[in-house]
Scaffold this motif. Structure first.
Motif, PDB file in Angstrom:
ATOM      1  N   ALA A 121       0.835  -1.208   0.000  1.00  0.00           N
ATOM      2  CA  ALA A 121       0.000   0.000   0.000  1.00  0.00           C
ATOM      3  C   ALA A 121       0.867   1.255   0.000  1.00  0.00           C
ATOM      4  O   ALA A 121       0.585   2.223  -0.719  1.00  0.00           O
ATOM      5  N   LEU A 122       1.929   1.259   0.804  1.00  0.00           N
ATOM      6  CA  LEU A 122       2.807   2.429   0.846  1.00  0.00           C
ATOM      7  C   LEU A 122       3.544   2.607  -0.480  1.00  0.00           C
ATOM      8  O   LEU A 122       3.656   3.727  -0.987  1.00  0.00           O
ATOM      9  N   ALA A 123       4.033   1.513  -1.045  1.00  0.00           N
ATOM     10  CA  ALA A 123       4.757   1.601  -2.313  1.00  0.00           C
ATOM     11  C   ALA A 123       3.893   2.241  -3.387  1.00  0.00           C
ATOM     12  O   ALA A 123       4.366   3.064  -4.177  1.00  0.00           O
ATOM     13  N   ARG A 124       2.610   1.893  -3.403  1.00  0.00           N
ATOM     14  CA  ARG A 124       1.723   2.413  -4.449  1.00  0.00           C
ATOM     15  C   ARG A 124       1.261   3.833  -4.156  1.00  0.00           C
ATOM     16  O   ARG A 124       1.200   4.664  -5.055  1.00  0.00           O
ATOM     17  N   SER A 125       0.957   4.121  -2.901  1.00  0.00           N
ATOM     18  CA  SER A 125       0.459   5.464  -2.576  1.00  0.00           C
ATOM     19  C   SER A 125       1.559   6.512  -2.661  1.00  0.00           C
ATOM     20  O   SER A 125       1.319   7.651  -3.064  1.00  0.00           O
ATOM     21  N   ALA A 126       2.802   6.118  -2.313  1.00  0.00           N
ATOM     22  CA  ALA A 126       3.914   7.072  -2.341  1.00  0.00           C
ATOM     23  C   ALA A 126       4.721   6.979  -3.620  1.00  0.00           C
ATOM     24  O   ALA A 126       5.653   7.765  -3.824  1.00  0.00           O
ATOM     25  N   ASP A 127       4.384   5.993  -4.487  1.00  0.00           N
ATOM     26  CA  ASP A 127       5.092   5.800  -5.754  1.00  0.00           C
ATOM     27  C   ASP A 127       6.596   5.626  -5.523  1.00  0.00           C
ATOM     28  O   ASP A 127       7.423   6.302  -6.128  1.00  0.00           O
ATOM     29  N   VAL A 128       6.938   4.703  -4.622  1.00  0.00           N
ATOM     30  CA  VAL A 128       8.339   4.417  -4.318  1.00  0.00           C
ATOM     31  C   VAL A 128       8.610   2.935  -4.571  1.00  0.00           C
ATOM     32  O   VAL A 128       7.677   2.118  -4.582  1.00  0.00           O
ATOM     33  N   PRO A 129       9.876   2.554  -4.768  1.00  0.00           N
ATOM     34  CA  PRO A 129      10.205   1.133  -4.970  1.00  0.00           C
ATOM     35  C   PRO A 129       9.786   0.293  -3.768  1.00  0.00           C
ATOM     36  O   PRO A 129       9.746   0.775  -2.628  1.00  0.00           O
ATOM     37  N   ASP A 130       9.498  -0.969  -4.028  1.00  0.00           N
ATOM     38  CA  ASP A 130       9.043  -1.871  -2.972  1.00  0.00           C
ATOM     39  C   ASP A 130      10.022  -1.929  -1.803  1.00  0.00           C
ATOM     40  O   ASP A 130       9.603  -1.962  -0.638  1.00  0.00           O
ATOM     41  N   VAL A 131      11.323  -1.964  -2.105  1.00  0.00           N
ATOM     42  CA  VAL A 131      12.293  -2.101  -1.018  1.00  0.00           C
ATOM     43  C   VAL A 131      12.243  -0.907  -0.071  1.00  0.00           C
ATOM     44  O   VAL A 131      12.422  -1.054   1.145  1.00  0.00           O
ATOM     45  N   GLU A 132      12.001   0.275  -0.599  1.00  0.00           N
ATOM     46  CA  GLU A 132      11.896   1.457   0.265  1.00  0.00           C
ATOM     47  C   GLU A 132      10.662   1.378   1.149  1.00  0.00           C
ATOM     48  O   GLU A 132      10.704   1.683   2.346  1.00  0.00           O
ATOM     49  N   ALA A 133       9.553   0.983   0.558  1.00  0.00           N
ATOM     50  CA  ALA A 133       8.312   0.864   1.330  1.00  0.00           C
ATOM     51  C   ALA A 133       8.432  -0.228   2.390  1.00  0.00           C
ATOM     52  O   ALA A 133       7.962  -0.071   3.525  1.00  0.00           O
ATOM     53  N   GLU A 134       9.067  -1.331   2.049  1.00  0.00           N
ATOM     54  CA  GLU A 134       9.235  -2.435   2.999  1.00  0.00           C
ATOM     55  C   GLU A 134      10.126  -2.019   4.161  1.00  0.00           C
ATOM     56  O   GLU A 134       9.831  -2.319   5.331  1.00  0.00           O
ATOM     57  N   ARG A 135      11.207  -1.322   3.854  1.00  0.00           N
ATOM     58  CA  ARG A 135      12.121  -0.886   4.906  1.00  0.00           C
ATOM     59  C   ARG A 135      11.419   0.082   5.860  1.00  0.00           C
ATOM     60  O   ARG A 135      11.615   0.037   7.078  1.00  0.00           O
ATOM     61  N   ALA A 136      10.577   0.952   5.296  1.00  0.00           N
ATOM     62  CA  ALA A 136       9.878   1.944   6.116  1.00  0.00           C
ATOM     63  C   ALA A 136       8.810   1.314   6.997  1.00  0.00           C
ATOM     64  O   ALA A 136       8.613   1.727   8.148  1.00  0.00           O
ATOM     65  N   THR A 137       8.113   0.321   6.479  1.00  0.00           N
ATOM     66  CA  THR A 137       7.001  -0.263   7.239  1.00  0.00           C
ATOM     67  C   THR A 137       7.392  -1.483   8.059  1.00  0.00           C
ATOM     68  O   THR A 137       6.844  -1.711   9.137  1.00  0.00           O
ATOM     69  N   LEU A 138       8.310  -2.285   7.536  1.00  0.00           N
ATOM     70  CA  LEU A 138       8.616  -3.566   8.161  1.00  0.00           C
ATOM     71  C   LEU A 138       9.981  -3.627   8.828  1.00  0.00           C
ATOM     72  O   LEU A 138      10.237  -4.532   9.631  1.00  0.00           O
ATOM     73  N   GLY A 139      10.882  -2.731   8.434  1.00  0.00           N
ATOM     74  CA  GLY A 139      12.226  -2.752   8.999  1.00  0.00           C
ATOM     75  C   GLY A 139      13.183  -3.651   8.254  1.00  0.00           C
ATOM     76  O   GLY A 139      14.371  -3.725   8.591  1.00  0.00           O
ATOM     77  N   LEU A 140      12.728  -4.347   7.231  1.00  0.00           N
ATOM     78  CA  LEU A 140      13.584  -5.159   6.370  1.00  0.00           C
ATOM     79  C   LEU A 140      12.896  -5.330   5.028  1.00  0.00           C
ATOM     80  O   LEU A 140      11.735  -4.941   4.863  1.00  0.00           O
ATOM     81  N   THR A 141      13.602  -5.878   4.046  1.00  0.00           N
ATOM     82  CA  THR A 141      13.085  -5.914   2.680  1.00  0.00           C
ATOM     83  C   THR A 141      12.814  -7.343   2.213  1.00  0.00           C
ATOM     84  O   THR A 141      13.292  -8.316   2.807  1.00  0.00           O
TER      85      THR A 141
END
Length: 285
Positions: A164-184
């Protein structure tokens, strides 16, 4: 945006409780890691598992290899495809069979497979230009995003949050995963690939495919660079039919090292696209 961090310890615990892979796949993979693989023994093991044998023959008879309807024996299929490529396909498909990814909002199972197959095809075709093994490139490409499948199937709420973050913020999956989950997903995938006892260079290449320069071992770094290019090509082709496809950045120097003319690049793209359609159709993915 802060989510619910995952730890590599949780991922490891999850991976250790996964159902066992088919015996034929396990034994072939173990033999490949010891470098004492017997092709005859591997062929015999695959022949004993009707489901694995059927998949192997379907892949070998796919239009991509130009052998439609002409490969009737597992031995011939292994000769045509390469044992590492056969084992990689059987392993990945065996793992994904029966997984429930429906609880992960936003995850596209068919799209995941089409993208993974595109990366595998591109890696196989480009590997010789970086003096790498095409079969190993294919397997690494097929597995480079396996962490996304782990998230979708075993941690669906966390995976959906990152998507959801990757799509709403238009960022790569790894960036969204790091921001929300703490790892990719790359780190998660490396845990699974290590559990399956792939060589260290394959594990590291999966882990660092988004940032090859962070990998320490030269052999792993070269393979990670191949995955970075293959991944970018797969995203550029958008065979996963993602509405908000993001093509990751690519090191221009790496692209130059491939020494692809415009016509060669176009031919490569066409081969990858055709290969994905043929292979996914053969595997009913």
């Amino acid at each position: 945006m802060t989510g619910s961090p995952l730890s590599l310890e949780r991922i490891q615990s999850c991976v250790e409780t996964l159902p066992a892979l088919p015996q034929a796949v396990r034994e072939v993979m173990q033999a490949l890691q010891r470098d004492d693989v017997s092709v005859e023994r591997s062929v015999h093991l695959i022949e004993q598992d009707q489901a694995l044998a059927a998949r192997t023959l379907r892949v070998a008879n796919s239009a991509f290899y130009g052998m439609s309807g002409r490969v009737g024996r597992i031995g011939d299929a292994v000769t045509l495809l390469g044992l590492r490529a056969v084992s990689g396909v059987l392993l990945a498909v065996s793992y994904s069979n029966g997984l429930d990814t429906s609880r992960c909002a936003g995850f596209n199972f068919r799209g995941y497979w089409r993208h993974s197959m595109a990366a595998a095809m591109a890696a196989r075709l480009l590997a010789p230009r970086l003096r790498l093994d095409p079969d190993e490139g294919f397997v690494a490409g097929l597995l480079h995003d396996i962490g996304k499948l782990v998230l979708a199937a075993h941690f669906p709420a966390e995976g959906a949050q990152a998507l959801a973050l990757a799509r709403s913020a238009d960022v790569p999956d790894v960036e969204a995963e790091r921001a929300t989950l703490g790892l990719t997903h790359a780190q998660i995938g490396a845990v699974l690939v290590r559990h399956w006892r792939f060589p260290a260079r394959v594990v590291q290449a999966v882990e660092y495919h988004a940032q090859p320069w962070e990998g320490g071992d030269p052999a792993a770094r070269s393979l990670a660079e191949l995955l970075q290019v293959a991944n970018a090509i797969a995203h550029a082709l958008d065979l996963a039919d993602e509405a908000q496809e993001v093509v990751p950045s690519l090191d221009p120097a790496l692209w130059l090292r491939l020494d692809l003319s415009d016509s060669a690049a176009l031919t490569l793209l066409a081969e990858v696209e055709r290969g994905v359609e043929d292979m996914c159709s053969a595997l009913a993915l």
